[in-house]
Design a protein around this motif. Structure first.
Motif, short mmCIF file in Angstrom:
data_model
loop_
_atom_site.label_atom_id
_atom_site.label_comp_id
_atom_site.label_asym_id
_atom_site.label_seq_id
_atom_site.Cartn_x
_atom_site.Cartn_y
_atom_site.Cartn_z
N ALA B 15 0.83 -1.21 0.00
CA ALA B 15 0.00 0.00 0.00
C ALA B 15 0.86 1.25 0.00
O ALA B 15 1.79 1.38 0.79
CB ALA B 15 -0.92 0.01 1.21
N SER B 16 0.52 2.17 -0.90
CA SER B 16 1.27 3.41 -0.95
C SER B 16 0.40 4.48 -1.58
O SER B 16 -0.68 4.19 -2.09
CB SER B 16 2.56 3.25 -1.76
OG SER B 16 2.28 3.44 -3.13
N CYS B 311 -14.17 2.65 1.59
CA CYS B 311 -14.01 1.82 0.39
C CYS B 311 -15.35 1.59 -0.30
O CYS B 311 -15.49 1.79 -1.51
CB CYS B 311 -13.36 0.51 0.82
SG CYS B 311 -12.95 -0.58 -0.53
N GLU B 328 -6.37 3.10 -2.66
CA GLU B 328 -5.06 2.76 -2.09
C GLU B 328 -4.72 3.63 -0.88
O GLU B 328 -4.00 3.20 0.02
CB GLU B 328 -3.96 2.94 -3.15
CG GLU B 328 -3.89 1.79 -4.15
CD GLU B 328 -2.95 2.11 -5.31
OE1 GLU B 328 -3.05 1.43 -6.33
OE2 GLU B 328 -2.12 3.05 -5.17
N ASP B 331 -5.74 1.99 2.37
CA ASP B 331 -4.80 0.95 2.82
C ASP B 331 -3.50 1.58 3.33
O ASP B 331 -2.93 1.14 4.33
CB ASP B 331 -4.47 -0.01 1.68
CG ASP B 331 -5.66 -0.90 1.35
OD1 ASP B 331 -6.52 -1.07 2.24
OD2 ASP B 331 -5.73 -1.39 0.22
N PHE B 332 -3.07 2.61 2.62
CA PHE B 332 -1.83 3.28 3.03
C PHE B 332 -1.95 3.83 4.45
O PHE B 332 -1.07 3.65 5.28
CB PHE B 332 -1.49 4.41 2.06
CG PHE B 332 -0.44 5.34 2.59
CD1 PHE B 332 0.90 4.95 2.59
CD2 PHE B 332 -0.77 6.58 3.11
CE1 PHE B 332 1.88 5.79 3.10
CE2 PHE B 332 0.20 7.42 3.62
CZ PHE B 332 1.53 7.03 3.62
N SER B 335 -1.89 0.97 6.85
CA SER B 335 -0.63 0.21 6.84
C SER B 335 0.52 1.01 7.45
O SER B 335 1.61 0.48 7.64
CB SER B 335 -0.27 -0.21 5.42
OG SER B 335 0.11 0.92 4.66
#
Lengths: 338, 338
Positions: B15-16, B311, B328, B331-332, B335
């Motif tokens: 994830a980024s 989401c 994303e 998630d980033f 994470s």
């Protein structure tokens, strides 16, 4: 205090804001209701802090300017009430932040909000009121009024930073000082007056007239306020005589006395303003030096100059009770001190 | 510090925000130029203070949300750049005021503006940036975007005051805490995302989708941030581990550990958070208690919950690179800590 200076002569002149108050009484009722409603929040601290300042007996001159300026152009509707409330909220937010910046203990003779609820609440409730001010402007829906008032918000903050940057600098010129008070005080008076003809859909000339009136009235108002800091009583002022002196504020009376002073006198001013050696005895000496150089008298003369410009700004407009009332405000502002 | 907790496992996941950065790179160039221009002033202290914070390496996530949300609906023009800059200025103004309110020494690993230029400059430059933000919004001319962003400004301030009012109160419920972070953090994420479809003139459904995405992303982001305060290193965080603890902030990890704690543990929390006995040894003990009650793990679980809602908010929208990039980001955010 121990320092009382008699500036009361002629103070009981005919100039008053009674006509302005009467003409705007009904609308101000609506403004006051809106103030209470929009300063409300489920977060109890917000109305507590806001109402402390709102109920502390300010004259509410700025919202009255907006109301009268709308009325004089025959505006029908309620947008002037919302914009007047926005103007008062912008002013209140500025006061809350100013008290933090100046570390003030008293405002209008009462403890400042920051003394009761802390700097934190003063900063944040100020931010809240500013947000509410913008919401009301958006609700009105005039992009031109939004432009005028949001620009004023930036300019006011810029003026406050400029004041901070030149703080305690006795070499500040009169021109630099006018730039400060134009931004930090006069810009809101100008915006408050200008939005009246804006929501009444009046001509560019009429908007410019009210803007010029407000700007110059604001300059006169601030200069008189600065003069009053070296005279009058705390009861009249809602602040202590000498507050500016003790805080080392470089106002026009100080600038004039310093520039006109002897080398020895300048040493006194440096010590008092820049080094902060400003007790009651020093204040008494400062007032004596101002008298020697006519610093207060000439500060009032400068205020009259701007008052005259404000007066001529309205000259071409049709005679209305509102116009007369706005003209009286100029005399009232200046007669506070002479 | 002496306290290091290993939360790094799995941190190097896929994830980024690289895709978001790439998609918005050209527009962010324009945003960065506008930031420098609108933070400019003849009053030198203003760009100095503003640029100190602006150049301090924040990710600029919020303006990227505005840009991507406008792009995904095919917006053509430059209004998204102005609104993205407004959003960043609102955020910067909040940080400047927060540092004063929290009496913080460090932000993103650098001395805070208030430590260098004083509380006064931080308050006033914050006010200036807020004023400039509103001027840019007015320049865009969308009353709907103005409504969304000015409402966010009020709500953020209200949330900050609420946080102040419940400060150091360990009886704060999770619901009350969510109200605080919804207002002080998530409201700006929501507004930043919503104005994208607004200026692209998209449907009510699409605006609601982006608003919901932003709001829930903001909640997840703040919860993870609160978890990170009890782990990670100052270098990663740009702040010191345990800052919240030392300031007695009642964040979700604390709320969970306190509520789940034994009577003896609650005495510890009262002493640390409410009485301010919060040295490094106490911090180590606090982290041990959080591990015992899985307070960090469950804070992350709450964050995941909001991330999932974010989401699903985007689920009905057409597939675009921007949509993928925004997904994303969720998630980033999560994470960062797990």
């Amino acid at each position: 205090m121990g320092v009382v200076v008699n500036l009361d002569e002629g103070k009981k002149g005919s100039a008053s804001i009674r006509n302005l108050i009467e003409l705007t009484a009904a609308d101000m009722g609506a403004v006051n209701e809106l103030i209470l409603s929009k300063a409300g929040s489920d977060v109890a601290m917000i109305p507590e802090v806001a109402n402390h300042l709102i109920s502390s007996g300010g004259k509410r001159l700025r919202p009255m300017l907006t109301l009268a300026a709308a009325q004089m152009f025959g505006y029908q509707g309620d947008h002037h009430v919302k914009l007047a409330t926005s103007v008062e909220f912008m002013h209140t937010a500025t006061l809350l932040h100013d008290d933090v910046v100046d570390e003030s203990d008293l405002r209008r003779g009462k403890s400042t909000a920051r003394m009761i609820w802390g700097n934190q609440a003063s900063v944040l409730v100020g931010d809240f009121l500013l947000g509410q001010a913008f919401r009301m402007m958006v609700d009105v829906g005039s992009l031109e009024a939004l432009d005028i008032l949001s620009t004023a918000a930036s300019v006011i903050a810029e003026g406050e930073v400029l004041q901070l940057a030149v703080a305690k600098n006795l070499e500040t010129t009169e021109d630099e000082h006018f730039n400060v008070i134009k931004a930090k005080t006069a810009a809101l008076f100008a915006a408050a007056a200008e939005v009246g003809p804006v929501i009444a859909n009046r001509s560019k000339t009429e908007k410019a007239a009210l803007r010029s009136y407000g700007m110059n009235l604001g300059l006169a108002f601030q200069l008189v306020d600065d003069a009053l800091d070296y005279g009058g009583s705390a009861k009249d002022l809602g602040k202590n005589v000498g507050d500016d002196f003790r805080e080392g504020k470089v106002t026009l009376p100080v600038i004039l006395a310093y520039r006109r002073g002897s080398p020895e006198e300048r040493v006194f001013w440096k010590d008092a303003i820049e080094e902060g050696n400003a007790d009651d005895a020093k204040l008494e000496h400062a007032i004596a030096l101002m008298a020697k150089h006519n610093a207060i008298g000439d500060t009032i003369a400068r205020a009259r100059h701007f008052g005259d410009i404000a007066c001529d700004a309205l000259a071409p407009l049709d005679a209305t009770p509102q116009k007369d009332a706005l003209l009286e405000v100029i005399d009232f502002c200046i007669s506070r001190v002479v």
